[in-house]
Design a protein around this motif. Structure first.
Motif, PDB file in Angstrom:
ATOM      1  N   GLY A   1       0.781  -1.227   0.000  1.00 42.34           N
ATOM      2  CA  GLY A   1       0.000   0.000   0.000  1.00 42.34           C
ATOM      3  C   GLY A   1       0.812   1.277   0.000  1.00 42.34           C
ATOM      4  N   ALA A   2       2.090   1.192  -0.344  1.00 45.75           N
ATOM      5  CA  ALA A   2       2.927   2.391  -0.383  1.00 45.75           C
ATOM      6  C   ALA A   2       2.622   3.210  -1.636  1.00 45.75           C
ATOM      7  CB  ALA A   2       4.403   2.003  -0.365  1.00 45.75           C
ATOM      8  N   GLN A   3       2.917   4.480  -1.569  1.00 43.59           N
ATOM      9  CA  GLN A   3       2.723   5.348  -2.722  1.00 43.59           C
ATOM     10  C   GLN A   3       3.844   5.122  -3.727  1.00 43.59           C
ATOM     11  OE1 GLN A   3       2.387   9.467  -1.704  1.00 43.59           O
ATOM     12  NE2 GLN A   3       2.105  10.153  -3.816  1.00 43.59           N
ATOM     13  N   SER A   4       3.494   5.063  -4.993  1.00 37.30           N
ATOM     14  CA  SER A   4       4.498   4.863  -6.030  1.00 37.30           C
ATOM     15  C   SER A   4       5.406   6.080  -6.130  1.00 37.30           C
ATOM     16  CB  SER A   4       3.827   4.620  -7.386  1.00 37.30           C
ATOM     17  OG  SER A   4       4.795   4.578  -8.419  1.00 37.30           O
ATOM     18  N   ILE A   5       6.723   5.834  -6.234  1.00 34.46           N
ATOM     19  CA  ILE A   5       7.653   6.946  -6.398  1.00 34.46           C
ATOM     20  C   ILE A   5       8.057   7.120  -7.861  1.00 34.46           C
ATOM     21  CG2 ILE A   5       8.540   6.855  -4.054  1.00 34.46           C
ATOM     22  CD1 ILE A   5      10.870   5.231  -5.015  1.00 34.46           C
ATOM     23  N   GLY A   6       7.520   6.277  -8.738  1.00 36.74           N
ATOM     24  CA  GLY A   6       7.631   6.490 -10.173  1.00 36.74           C
ATOM     25  C   GLY A   6       9.028   6.442 -10.751  1.00 36.74           C
ATOM     26  N   LEU A   7       9.907   5.650 -10.172  1.00 36.24           N
ATOM     27  CA  LEU A   7      11.261   5.565 -10.706  1.00 36.24           C
ATOM     28  C   LEU A   7      11.273   4.885 -12.069  1.00 36.24           C
ATOM     29  CD1 LEU A   7      13.362   4.488  -7.587  1.00 36.24           C
ATOM     30  CD2 LEU A   7      13.238   6.756  -8.629  1.00 36.24           C
ATOM     31  N   THR A   8      12.156   5.339 -12.928  1.00 39.10           N
ATOM     32  CA  THR A   8      12.378   4.676 -14.208  1.00 39.10           C
ATOM     33  C   THR A   8      13.485   3.640 -14.053  1.00 39.10           C
ATOM     34  OG1 THR A   8      14.094   6.226 -14.914  1.00 39.10           O
ATOM     35  CG2 THR A   8      11.787   6.824 -15.388  1.00 39.10           C
ATOM     36  N   ARG A   9      13.628   2.803 -15.074  1.00 40.33           N
ATOM     37  CA  ARG A   9      14.727   1.836 -15.034  1.00 40.33           C
ATOM     38  C   ARG A   9      16.079   2.543 -14.932  1.00 40.33           C
ATOM     39  NH1 ARG A   9      11.377  -1.181 -18.804  1.00 40.33           N
ATOM     40  NH2 ARG A   9      11.177  -3.384 -18.229  1.00 40.33           N
ATOM     41  N   ARG A  10      16.236   3.631 -15.658  1.00 37.11           N
ATOM     42  CA  ARG A  10      17.514   4.348 -15.625  1.00 37.11           C
ATOM     43  C   ARG A  10      17.828   4.824 -14.198  1.00 37.11           C
ATOM     44  NH1 ARG A  10      20.075   6.694 -19.918  1.00 37.11           N
ATOM     45  NH2 ARG A  10      18.136   6.971 -21.105  1.00 37.11           N
ATOM     46  N   GLN A  11      16.817   5.365 -13.520  1.00 32.68           N
ATOM     47  CA  GLN A  11      17.029   5.851 -12.154  1.00 32.68           C
ATOM     48  C   GLN A  11      17.350   4.710 -11.189  1.00 32.68           C
ATOM     49  OE1 GLN A  11      13.216   7.853 -12.058  1.00 32.68           O
ATOM     50  NE2 GLN A  11      14.202   9.868 -11.982  1.00 32.68           N
ATOM     51  N   VAL A  12      16.683   3.590 -11.377  1.00 35.93           N
ATOM     52  CA  VAL A  12      16.975   2.426 -10.536  1.00 35.93           C
ATOM     53  C   VAL A  12      18.414   1.965 -10.755  1.00 35.93           C
ATOM     54  CG1 VAL A  12      16.435  -0.011 -10.148  1.00 35.93           C
ATOM     55  CG2 VAL A  12      14.584   1.657 -10.380  1.00 35.93           C
ATOM     56  N   LEU A  13      18.836   1.916 -12.007  1.00 36.79           N
ATOM     57  CA  LEU A  13      20.189   1.455 -12.311  1.00 36.79           C
ATOM     58  C   LEU A  13      21.243   2.438 -11.806  1.00 36.79           C
ATOM     59  CD1 LEU A  13      19.670  -0.036 -15.876  1.00 36.79           C
ATOM     60  CD2 LEU A  13      19.913  -1.266 -13.711  1.00 36.79           C
ATOM     61  N   GLU A  14      20.934   3.721 -11.822  1.00 37.66           N
ATOM     62  CA  GLU A  14      21.878   4.698 -11.272  1.00 37.66           C
ATOM     63  C   GLU A  14      22.106   4.441  -9.784  1.00 37.66           C
ATOM     64  OE1 GLU A  14      19.955   8.327 -12.321  1.00 37.66           O
ATOM     65  OE2 GLU A  14      20.875   8.438 -14.323  1.00 37.66           O
ATOM     66  N   ARG A  15      21.027   4.138  -9.075  1.00 40.44           N
ATOM     67  CA  ARG A  15      21.163   3.837  -7.645  1.00 40.44           C
ATOM     68  C   ARG A  15      21.862   2.493  -7.440  1.00 40.44           C
ATOM     69  NH1 ARG A  15      15.540   5.937  -4.745  1.00 40.44           N
ATOM     70  NH2 ARG A  15      15.435   7.952  -5.814  1.00 40.44           N
ATOM     71  N   TYR A  16      21.542   1.548  -8.311  1.00 42.45           N
ATOM     72  CA  TYR A  16      22.152   0.227  -8.179  1.00 42.45           C
ATOM     73  C   TYR A  16      23.651   0.292  -8.449  1.00 42.45           C
ATOM     74  CZ  TYR A  16      22.328  -4.870  -8.181  1.00 42.45           C
ATOM     75  OH  TYR A  16      22.605  -6.182  -7.869  1.00 42.45           O
ATOM     76  N   GLN A  17      24.043   1.170  -9.352  1.00 38.36           N
ATOM     77  CA  GLN A  17      25.470   1.313  -9.634  1.00 38.36           C
ATOM     78  C   GLN A  17      26.224   1.773  -8.387  1.00 38.36           C
ATOM     79  OE1 GLN A  17      26.757   4.321 -12.604  1.00 38.36           O
ATOM     80  NE2 GLN A  17      28.360   4.675 -11.067  1.00 38.36           N
ATOM     81  N   ILE A  18      25.670   2.750  -7.687  1.00 36.21           N
ATOM     82  CA  ILE A  18      26.320   3.248  -6.469  1.00 36.21           C
ATOM     83  C   ILE A  18      26.433   2.121  -5.441  1.00 36.21           C
ATOM     84  CG2 ILE A  18      26.087   4.852  -4.537  1.00 36.21           C
ATOM     85  CD1 ILE A  18      24.638   6.750  -6.523  1.00 36.21           C
ATOM     86  N   TYR A  19      25.326   1.403  -5.260  1.00 34.11           N
ATOM     87  CA  TYR A  19      25.356   0.272  -4.320  1.00 34.11           C
ATOM     88  C   TYR A  19      26.352  -0.788  -4.780  1.00 34.11           C
ATOM     89  CZ  TYR A  19      24.093  -4.392  -2.780  1.00 34.11           C
ATOM     90  OH  TYR A  19      24.155  -5.686  -2.332  1.00 34.11           O
ATOM     91  N   GLY A  20      26.265  -1.175  -6.047  1.00 35.75           N
ATOM     92  CA  GLY A  20      27.094  -2.259  -6.550  1.00 35.75           C
ATOM     93  C   GLY A  20      28.577  -1.974  -6.425  1.00 35.75           C
ATOM     94  N   ASP A  21      28.980  -0.774  -6.810  1.00 36.00           N
ATOM     95  CA  ASP A  21      30.401  -0.441  -6.717  1.00 36.00           C
ATOM     96  C   ASP A  21      30.868  -0.367  -5.264  1.00 36.00           C
ATOM     97  OD1 ASP A  21      31.189  -0.391  -9.393  1.00 36.00           O
ATOM     98  OD2 ASP A  21      30.414   1.636  -9.693  1.00 36.00           O
ATOM     99  N   SER A  22      29.948  -0.087  -4.349  1.00 32.36           N
ATOM    100  CA  SER A  22      30.336   0.006  -2.936  1.00 32.36           C
ATOM    101  C   SER A  22      30.568  -1.361  -2.300  1.00 32.36           C
ATOM    102  CB  SER A  22      29.261   0.762  -2.142  1.00 32.36           C
ATOM    103  OG  SER A  22      28.106  -0.044  -1.937  1.00 32.36           O
ATOM    104  N   VAL A  23      30.015  -2.417  -2.894  1.00 36.90           N
ATOM    105  CA  VAL A  23      30.150  -3.745  -2.277  1.00 36.90           C
ATOM    106  C   VAL A  23      31.144  -4.649  -2.996  1.00 36.90           C
ATOM    107  CG1 VAL A  23      27.802  -3.666  -1.361  1.00 36.90           C
ATOM    108  CG2 VAL A  23      28.217  -4.774  -3.577  1.00 36.90           C
ATOM    109  N   LEU A  24      31.641  -4.245  -4.149  1.00 39.28           N
ATOM    110  CA  LEU A  24      32.589  -5.090  -4.875  1.00 39.28           C
ATOM    111  C   LEU A  24      33.797  -5.420  -3.997  1.00 39.28           C
ATOM    112  CD1 LEU A  24      32.641  -3.490  -8.450  1.00 39.28           C
ATOM    113  CD2 LEU A  24      31.642  -5.689  -7.783  1.00 39.28           C
ATOM    114  N   GLY A  25      34.107  -6.701  -3.891  1.00 39.83           N
ATOM    115  CA  GLY A  25      35.276  -7.139  -3.140  1.00 39.83           C
ATOM    116  C   GLY A  25      35.176  -7.003  -1.641  1.00 39.83           C
ATOM    117  N   ARG A  26      34.001  -6.701  -1.128  1.00 42.91           N
ATOM    118  CA  ARG A  26      33.864  -6.427   0.308  1.00 42.91           C
ATOM    119  C   ARG A  26      34.289  -7.614   1.168  1.00 42.91           C
ATOM    120  NH1 ARG A  26      28.259  -4.051   2.524  1.00 42.91           N
ATOM    121  NH2 ARG A  26      29.163  -2.182   1.553  1.00 42.91           N
TER     122      ARG A  26
END
Length: 261
Positions: free
Chosen positions: A141-166
């Motif tokens: 029941g949360a409100q949609s924040i309307g992210l696009t795939r590009r926006q999701v991938l931009e956030r995922y890139q930050i997360y992904g690069d932060s965990v590489l080799g952890r």
């Protein structure tokens, strides 16, 4: 499942070495050991011998000989009535239903029927944008924040690069981090080319940023910049008659009598 005493003892050891609750995921049976009473015996013994209070029930039995893992996810018939009968017979335990539930409509149908929780497996992995993209709004029941795939991938890139080799030894590596994205463009223009580019890029790229730079040229801007669309339709009547199929109530047996091995 053929040795519930062993599972109970193993789960006790695991629980003793962690501060978080432990759970068991199982099928409803194995080969010819597929009666409802045998499933209940397993649940009863494991929960009696260990701290496990949560079971994830894949509503098919497992066939151990003659078919592949992929066929084991498809050929044995689904028996949702076993899952819902467990809720009746073990009111002090928590059960999550799994198996054959492929979209938000079917998740909501299971919850409406009384399921404690729902696990969506292959459908969410194969088509995450159109399945997981609706979970927050349609289930919680949360409100949609309307992210696009590009926006999701931009956030995922930050997360992904932060965990590489952890965790050392190059783990997780680029392949590990991008694997959950392989179905991100399911049925969209450019999906096939993107997967081919991704297969090559994981061999050479050392960051998630460089991986996306190498691969996202395959996907049209119209796909990258559009928000999640309509959720795939499913069977809202999937569990309509399940109560009519319930097996007889389980009669608890003494622990020493519960053994199959």
């Amino acid at each position: 499942m053929l040795d519930p005493k062993f599972v109970g003892e193993a789960m006790s050891v695991i629980a003793a070495h962690t501060d978080i609750p432990v759970s068991v995921k199982c099928r409803i049976g194995v080969d010819n050991h597929d009666s409802y009473n045998e499933l209940c015996d397993f649940v009863y013994k494991v929960s009696s011998l260990s701290p496990v209070k949560h079971f994830i029930i894949h509503s098919r039995k497992a066939l151990l000989n003659g078919i592949s893992p992929a066929e084991n996810r498809r050929i044995p018939p689904l028996k949702y009535e076993y899952y819902f009968a467990l809720l009746r017979d073990f009111p002090d335990l928590t059960f999550t239903i799994n198996g054959g539930i492929n979209c938000i409509d079917e998740v909501n149908a299971a919850l409406k029927e009384g399921a404690h929780a729902v696990m969506v497996g292959r459908a969410a992995y194969s088509n995450p944008w159109n399945i997981l993209g609706h979970v927050d709004t349609a289930i919680y029941g949360a409100q949609s924040i309307g992210l696009t795939r590009r926006q999701v991938l931009e956030r995922y890139q930050i997360y992904g690069d932060s965990v590489l080799g952890r965790y050392g030894n190059n783990r997780p590596n680029v392949r590990d981090v991008v694997k959950p994205l392989l179905g991100f463009f399911y049925a969209e223009p450019g999906n096939g080319l993107w997967k081919r580019k991704a297969d090559a890029a994981v061999q050479s790229c050392t960051t998630i940023k460089s991986f996306f730079e190498e691969t996202l040229t395959a996907i049209p801007d119209s796909v990258l910049d559009s928000p999640v669309g309509e959720a795939p339709a499913g069977r809202q009547d999937l569990f309509t008659n399940v109560r009519k199929l319930w097996p007889a109530p389980y009669q608890t047996r003494e622990l020493q009598d519960v053994a199959y091995a």
